[in-house]
Design a protein around this motif. Structure first.
Motif, mmCIF file in Angstrom:
data_model
loop_
_atom_site.group_PDB
_atom_site.id
_atom_site.type_symbol
_atom_site.label_atom_id
_atom_site.label_comp_id
_atom_site.label_asym_id
_atom_site.label_seq_id
_atom_site.Cartn_x
_atom_site.Cartn_y
_atom_site.Cartn_z
ATOM 1 N N GLN A 71 116.905 25.635 31.879
ATOM 2 C CA GLN A 71 116.306 24.319 31.712
ATOM 3 C C GLN A 71 115.396 24.012 32.899
ATOM 4 N N ASN A 72 114.175 23.557 32.585
ATOM 5 C CA ASN A 72 113.168 23.188 33.589
ATOM 6 C C ASN A 72 112.757 24.363 34.482
ATOM 7 N N PHE A 73 112.765 25.565 33.941
ATOM 8 C CA PHE A 73 112.292 26.737 34.670
ATOM 9 C C PHE A 73 110.821 26.963 34.336
ATOM 10 N N THR A 126 119.440 29.554 25.435
ATOM 11 C CA THR A 126 118.495 28.472 25.172
ATOM 12 C C THR A 126 117.545 28.322 26.353
ATOM 13 N N VAL A 127 116.306 28.014 26.019
ATOM 14 C CA VAL A 127 115.287 27.690 27.021
ATOM 15 C C VAL A 127 114.781 26.307 26.649
ATOM 16 N N ARG A 128 115.014 25.330 27.520
ATOM 17 C CA ARG A 128 114.589 23.953 27.242
ATOM 18 C C ARG A 128 113.685 23.448 28.351
ATOM 19 N N ASN A 129 112.699 22.659 27.947
ATOM 20 C CA ASN A 129 111.784 22.014 28.896
ATOM 21 C C ASN A 129 111.135 23.025 29.837
ATOM 22 N N SER A 130 110.764 24.185 29.294
ATOM 23 C CA SER A 130 110.106 25.197 30.126
ATOM 24 C C SER A 130 108.703 24.739 30.482
ATOM 25 N N ASN A 131 108.332 24.964 31.711
ATOM 26 C CA ASN A 131 107.001 24.593 32.186
ATOM 27 C C ASN A 131 105.989 25.720 32.034
ATOM 28 N N TYR A 177 113.085 25.220 23.116
ATOM 29 C CA TYR A 177 112.753 23.878 22.658
ATOM 30 C C TYR A 177 112.002 23.117 23.748
ATOM 31 N N ASP A 178 110.944 22.442 23.331
ATOM 32 C CA ASP A 178 110.133 21.605 24.218
ATOM 33 C C ASP A 178 109.589 22.431 25.383
ATOM 34 N N THR A 179 108.782 23.425 25.028
ATOM 35 C CA THR A 179 108.275 24.376 26.010
ATOM 36 C C THR A 179 106.749 24.365 26.059
ATOM 37 N N LEU A 185 114.016 31.261 17.673
ATOM 38 C CA LEU A 185 113.400 30.018 17.241
ATOM 39 C C LEU A 185 112.646 29.396 18.412
ATOM 40 N N GLY A 186 111.427 28.981 18.167
ATOM 41 C CA GLY A 186 110.658 28.200 19.124
ATOM 42 C C GLY A 186 110.271 26.894 18.459
ATOM 43 N N ALA A 187 110.645 25.762 19.030
ATOM 44 C CA ALA A 187 110.367 24.459 18.436
ATOM 45 C C ALA A 187 109.798 23.520 19.490
ATOM 46 N N ARG A 188 108.885 22.668 19.044
ATOM 47 C CA ARG A 188 108.195 21.716 19.920
ATOM 48 C C ARG A 188 107.507 22.451 21.077
ATOM 49 N N THR A 189 106.768 23.474 20.701
ATOM 50 C CA THR A 189 106.022 24.284 21.667
ATOM 51 C C THR A 189 104.633 23.680 21.852
ATOM 52 N N LYS A 190 104.262 23.457 23.100
ATOM 53 C CA LYS A 190 102.964 22.848 23.412
ATOM 54 C C LYS A 190 102.013 23.903 23.971
#
Length: 105
Positions: free
Chosen positions: A8-10, A39-44, A64-66, A87-92
């Motif tokens: 998370q946040n990496f 899980t990978v969340r909020n990746s920068n 999620y949210d990456t 799965l990749g979701a909410r990818t920016k």
């Protein structure tokens, strides 16, 4: 085996090779090298990246949210890797490779 870990946040946005999880120039690695059920969340900056590494199984992970590509082979020279059931979701959109390289220089 890397299994059941939350990242998370990496990742460092726009900086090359600053990803939550990366196998970097490992060449041919041990049979059975597995990255699964993480899980990978909020990746920068991206999620799971294989660079110059052969023989990794990336299976059943959730991102999620990456920012940027979630599951990626970096140089095109990688072989005998399996990337499945992820799965990749909410990818920016992340910075382009050209922008990233210029920023790092």
């Amino acid at each position: 085996i890397i299994s059941g870990v939350e990242f998370q946040n990496f990742g460092q946005e726009g900086v090359s090779d600053r990803y939550p999880l990366q196998f970097y120039m490992c060449g041919d690695i041990a049979t059975g090298t597995l990255v699964s059920k993480n899980t990978v969340r909020n990746s920068n900056h991206r999620c799971i990246v294989l660079t110059g590494t052969n023989g990794v199984i990336v299976d059943q992970n959730v991102a999620y949210d990456t920012l940027g590509h979630c599951y990626m082979l970096s140089t095109g020279s990688e072989k005998n890797n399996v990337i499945s059931n992820n799965l990749g979701a909410r990818t920016k959109n992340g910075p382009s490779s050209e922008q990233k390289d210029n920023d790092a220089a």
